[in-house]
Design a protein around this motif. Structure first.
Motif, short mmCIF file in Angstrom:
data_model
loop_
_atom_site.label_atom_id
_atom_site.label_comp_id
_atom_site.label_asym_id
_atom_site.label_seq_id
_atom_site.Cartn_x
_atom_site.Cartn_y
_atom_site.Cartn_z
N LEU A 183 2.34 -46.38 25.35
CA LEU A 183 1.89 -45.13 24.77
C LEU A 183 1.78 -45.25 23.25
O LEU A 183 2.50 -46.05 22.64
N PRO A 184 0.91 -44.49 22.63
CA PRO A 184 0.77 -44.56 21.17
C PRO A 184 2.00 -44.00 20.46
O PRO A 184 2.80 -43.26 21.05
N GLY A 185 2.15 -44.34 19.19
CA GLY A 185 3.33 -43.92 18.44
C GLY A 185 3.49 -42.42 18.33
O GLY A 185 4.61 -41.91 18.32
N TRP A 186 2.36 -41.69 18.26
CA TRP A 186 2.47 -40.24 18.10
C TRP A 186 3.06 -39.56 19.33
O TRP A 186 3.47 -38.38 19.27
N SER A 187 3.10 -40.27 20.45
CA SER A 187 3.67 -39.66 21.66
C SER A 187 5.17 -39.41 21.53
O SER A 187 5.76 -38.72 22.37
N THR A 188 5.76 -39.96 20.47
CA THR A 188 7.19 -39.71 20.25
C THR A 188 7.47 -38.25 19.93
O THR A 188 8.62 -37.82 19.92
N ILE A 189 6.40 -37.49 19.64
CA ILE A 189 6.56 -36.04 19.44
C ILE A 189 7.21 -35.40 20.66
O ILE A 189 8.00 -34.44 20.55
N ALA A 190 6.90 -35.95 21.83
CA ALA A 190 7.50 -35.42 23.06
C ALA A 190 9.02 -35.53 23.04
O ALA A 190 9.73 -34.69 23.60
N SER A 191 9.53 -36.58 22.38
CA SER A 191 10.98 -36.75 22.28
C SER A 191 11.61 -35.60 21.52
O SER A 191 12.68 -35.09 21.91
N PHE A 192 10.96 -35.19 20.44
CA PHE A 192 11.49 -34.07 19.67
C PHE A 192 11.35 -32.76 20.45
O PHE A 192 12.17 -31.85 20.29
N GLY A 193 10.33 -32.67 21.30
CA GLY A 193 10.23 -31.52 22.18
C GLY A 193 11.39 -31.46 23.15
O GLY A 193 11.95 -30.38 23.42
N LEU A 194 11.77 -32.61 23.69
CA LEU A 194 12.94 -32.67 24.59
C LEU A 194 14.21 -32.27 23.86
O LEU A 194 15.08 -31.59 24.44
N LEU A 195 14.34 -32.69 22.61
CA LEU A 195 15.51 -32.31 21.82
C LEU A 195 15.55 -30.80 21.59
O LEU A 195 16.63 -30.20 21.57
N ALA A 196 14.38 -30.19 21.41
CA ALA A 196 14.32 -28.74 21.23
C ALA A 196 14.80 -28.02 22.49
O ALA A 196 15.58 -27.06 22.42
#
Length: 594
Positions: A532-545
């Motif tokens: 997956l591309p690097g920007w997909s790490t945004i999903a990780s911060f969504g999980l943290l939220a």
């Protein structure tokens, strides 16, 4: 042959020099060996430049190093060390991986570099930590046992990391599903072999030692190590993983001390040569181009240790502020397993000299640890002098008390907790079997089809796999329900003012928040595997939220006091803190809350 013998002789000579340098500057021997190896390597003075032999020494040294580490990993004994150590080790590895991965992405290095940097930041050095604590007469502090337990459990994660990277390397060219299938089948087969040998190896070794002299002990240990290493290699895994499991099997035997005595001279020789050989891969010319990366990673190490050790030990292990800060500083040193991970990066074409970066991090972090340990008290006083928001301080104090009480209950040896631990192990085993069946199903059909098996036999095999999968999933479901009921009873027992309904709600919120948090922390692995591309790490911060939402829900359920009662030292429906201490599990009354 003459040049190879000269190479070994030179390495032995400079191993002595490295030891003298480390002793002179009061540093662990590992630091001296790495430094002298870098100086005599092909990238500096060129005294040692036989690349073939360097690679061979690294491989043998890594196998024996993991074998010796495995000798400290007695699975039945480690099961008694408590769930809090496992929780701390898991969170430390996850947080280190996440922070390292995010740092790499922020520097524009890509996901492949990020996963290696994250893995390198996960592990602390047992050798360096023990040596420095002994030199500074701090080894007998009460924080040391839990830190050493975390380090031992950390080694398991390190072995899994090596398996992960070596499997990806050997699975190059396969699609994602085939790669995952290869890893799961290989790892599951190795674990099954480990569990079988854990039961029968003691009888085999006892018979062999009874019918031979004591000199065979060394050959038995080395032969067993070689056999499991060969099995791991045949399964497409790193041989070091097999060596670690071989050591763990021997550690469970009654006469493990005999094997440790027999193998220790060889382990010392090859582990010393291993660190020198790893040092020869260092290129001082790569330090300046990567200076920014190294500087940022040093900061990332500090952040990850104070987060993953300081805060986590305060909440989970009952450490006060001073002990939490000391533990964070004690775990600063990057571990020797990071070198093995860095070595795996060589075949991935990352464009960055990970080995050199890792060696510099090991050297700098060890020096930082050695210097800063003496100032832990001053750091704590400085922290106390800062004005902290009352709500956060009160919430952390209450949560820390609750979590510590929970784990003290779990770690208390009684019938309920024994059943709970048995249920957890059963859940893990049932999950492993279910995954193996689901992955191996298609593999087995493909193999049989290759042998010309068709018709009713194939349908029968399908039926067997379906039944076995459903049975394993049913067992998993029953065990999970049993585990949940046990946890609810434990939670209810912590606070005498709490009922089962409230306990179940708290447990639900805590479990969901934990799942989301761990998924976020280990999400770099998913991002890397699936490309997956690097920007997909945004999903990780969504999980943290989402994790934060459920965590706040649990805190609100726990927060049964008001500000006035708290200011008078009253918690939990007007129950005083002293009264809570009297009702807490044995061994907790002397704990200090900051």
């Amino acid at each position: 042959m003459e040049s190879e013998l000269i190479t070994i002789g030179v390495l032995f000579f400079f191993a002595i020099v490295g030891g003298i340098i480390a002793k002179r500057f009061k540093q662990p021997t590992v630091i001296g060996l790495l430094l002298i190896g870098a100086l005599i390597g092909p990238n500096t003075l060129g005294i040692v430049n036989n690349q073939k032999w360097i690679e061979l020494i690294i491989e043998i040294g890594a196998i024996l190093l993991l074998f010796v580490v495995g000798l400290e990993f007695d699975l039945p004994k480690l099961m008694k060390l408590g769930f809090k150590a496992f929780a701390i080790a898991t969170l430390k590895v996850g947080i280190g991986l996440f922070i390292g991965f995010q740092v790499a992405l922020m520097l524009g290095l890509g996901t492949a570099v990020g996963i290696f940097i994250g893995a390198i930041l996960c592990f602390s050095s047992t050798v360096v930590i023990v040596k420095i604590l002994e030199q500074k007469s701090m080894y007998n502090r009460k924080e040391t046992p839990i830190l050493l337990t975390v380090l031992i459990l950390e080694d398991v994660f390190a072995v899994l990391t090596l398996i992960f990277f070596s499997s990806i390397k050997t699975s190059a060219g396969l699609n994602i599903l085939n790669m995952i299938e290869h890893i799961i089948i290989g790892l599951t087969t190795l674990i099954i072999a480990y569990l079988v040998m854990l039961k029968v190896a003691n009888y085999i070794f006892k018979w062999l030692m009874k019918n031979s002299n004591e000199d065979i002990t060394t050959f038995l240990a080395l032969g067993f190590c070689a056999g499991f290493s060969a099995l791991a290699y045949a399964l497409g895994l790193t041989p070091s993983a097999g060596a670690f499991l071989a050591g763990s099997i021997i550690a469970s035997m009654p006469h493990v001390s005999k094997f440790e005595t027999a193998i220790s001279p060889y382990a010392l020789i090859f582990s010393s040569l291993f660190f020198i050989a790893m040092g020869t891969l260092v290129n001082f010319g790569s330090i300046l181009p990567n200076l920014l990366l190294i500087s940022v990673l040093i900061g990332a190490i500090l952040v990850s240790r104070f987060t993953a050790i300081g805060i986590v030990t305060y909440v989970f292990a009952g450490f006060n502020g001073n002990e939490a800060i000391f533990s964070s500083l004690a775990m600063l040193s990057v571990g020797e397993f990071a070198l093995l991970v860095a070595k795996e990066s060589v075949g991935f074409g990352l464009g960055i000299d990970i080995v050199t970066v890792t060696s510099v991090l090991i050297f700098v972090s060890a020096v930082m640890m050695s210097i800063t340990l003496a100032y832990s008290n001053n750091m704590h006083k400085t922290w106390q002098s800062t004005k902290q928001p009352k709500y956060i301080s009160n919430t952390m104090t209450q949560l820390a008390w609750y979590v510590r009480s929970f784990f003290d209950q779990i770690d208390t040896e009684n019938r309920s907790t024994k059943n709970f631990k048995t249920a957890v192990v059963s859940c893990m085993f049932a999950l492993l079997v279910a995954v193996f069946l689901l992955v191996g199903w298609n593999k087995m059909i493909s193999i049989l089809s290759g042998f010309g098996v068709t018709g009713i036999i194939i349908y029968l095999i399908h039926a067997v796999f379906v039944c076995a999968t459903f049975v394993s999933l049913y067992v998993l479901h029953k065990r999970l329900n049993h585990t949940q009921d046990t946890l609810v009873r434990v939670l209810t027992g912590i606070d005498r003012m709490m009922n089962h309904k409230k306990s179940r709600k708290i447990l639900k919120n805590l479990l969901i928040s934990t799942i989301f948090f761990l998924t976020a922390m280990f999400s770099p692995i998913i991002i890397y595997i699936f490309g997956l591309p690097g920007w997909s790490t945004i999903a990780s911060f969504g999980l943290l939220a989402v994790c934060l939402v459920y965590f706040r829900g649990a805190v609100r359920l726990l927060n049964t006091y008001n500000s006035e009662s708290y200011s008078r030292g009253r918690l939990y429906n007007s129950v005083t803190l002293e009264e809570l201490y009297r009702t807490t599990p044995k061994g907790f009354k002397n704990k200090i809350i900051l």
